[in-house]
Write an enzyme that holds these catalytic residues in place. Structure first.
Site, short mmCIF file in Angstrom:
data_model
loop_
_atom_site.label_atom_id
_atom_site.label_comp_id
_atom_site.label_asym_id
_atom_site.label_seq_id
_atom_site.Cartn_x
_atom_site.Cartn_y
_atom_site.Cartn_z
CG MET A 102 -37.54 59.19 14.00
SD MET A 102 -37.63 59.99 12.74
CE MET A 102 -38.06 58.80 11.21
CG LEU A 105 -46.24 63.49 16.41
CD1 LEU A 105 -47.09 64.47 15.72
CD2 LEU A 105 -46.28 63.42 17.88
CG ASN A 119 -43.29 65.78 9.84
OD1 ASN A 119 -41.77 65.62 10.86
ND2 ASN A 119 -42.85 64.88 9.04
CG HIS A 121 -41.80 62.16 4.82
ND1 HIS A 121 -41.84 60.74 5.78
CD2 HIS A 121 -42.18 61.06 3.96
CE1 HIS A 121 -41.34 59.52 5.53
NE2 HIS A 121 -41.90 59.58 3.93
CB SER A 148 -42.98 66.35 1.24
OG SER A 148 -42.93 65.41 0.38
CG ASP A 157 -45.17 60.72 7.08
OD1 ASP A 157 -44.89 61.33 7.42
OD2 ASP A 157 -44.32 59.63 6.99
#
Ligand code: GAR
Length: 218
Positions: A102, A105, A119, A121, A148, A157
């Protein structure tokens, strides 16, 4: 779609580093699939930015190396991300797997691992980027919700999608019941996608994801 992972494991395991911040149930699912040999990967290390993340204990229980890099100890996002890059590179992974990590970046961090960082999500992106996705899906009156898995890009995201799985939102759903059903699907989907990488079936070409030998994606 065939949901079973390919059992014919011929090549050497894919070296991965997993980044977490919390409970690590996705990490556990990955460990379990490695143990039952439906995922041909080797977790070189689990790295957390939260010292008491339960996922670290899960890793220790599985004899996996753990590292804690607490972001509050760094003056800036860039300084933390640089320390994280150095730590990850020590383990020489072919894939960096964010599993409930969490942190926003920095561009430098994302670009450093461009094309080799993924990742998961808990929403059907591009819907509900960021936090509180289950509550927002309910508030929005969504009929479908889900997860996803995507390459990480500099857009929050927002990277190219590799796999999405949708589930129906039920009339009596709470954010907790929805989160629980999505998480169950996450535990199926993430090891499967990592296995695609282990089989070298995933390519990123011109910012588009190609999954080889998968009729659904051809
Ligand atoms: C998962 O639902 C994952 O999709 C989400 O955090 C949870 C971690 O659970 N990730 C994000 O929201 C990233 N934007 P876990 O620690 O039990 O695997």
């Amino acid at each position: 779609m065939n949901n079973t992972l390919d059992k014919s494991i011929a090549d050497s395991p894919l070296p991965i580093v997993i980044l977490i911040s919390g409970g690590g149930s996705n990490l556990q699912a990955i460990i379990d699939r490695i143990n039952d040999k439906t995922l041909n990967a080797r977790i070189c290390a689990v790295i957390s930015n939260v010292a008491d993340a339960f996922g670290l204990q899960r890793a220790k229980n599985a004899n996996i190396a753990t590292e804690t890099i607490v972001h509050q100890k760094y003056d800036s996002r860039e300084a933390f991300d640089t320390a994280l890059i150095i730590k990850i590179e020590q383990y020489q992974p072919k894939l960096v797997v964010l599993a409930g990590f969490m942190r926003i970046l920095s561009d430098d961090f994302v670009n450093h691992f461009s094309g080799k960082m993924i990742n998961i999500h808990p929403s059907l992106l591009p819907k509900h980027r960021g936090l509180h996705t289950h509550r927002r899906a309910l508030e929005n009156g969504d009929k479908e919700h889900g997860l996803s898995i995507h390459y990480v890009s500099t857009e929050l995201d927002g990277g190219p999608l590799i796999l999405q799985k949708s589930i129906p939102v039920l009339a009596n759903d709470t954010k907790e019941s929805l989160a629980s059903r999505v998480l169950t699907e996450e535990h199926q989907a993430y090891p499967k996608v990592i296995q695609w990488f282990a089989q070298q079936r995933v390519q990123l070409i011109d910012n588009r994801v190609i999954i080889n030998n998968n009729p659904e994606y051809n």
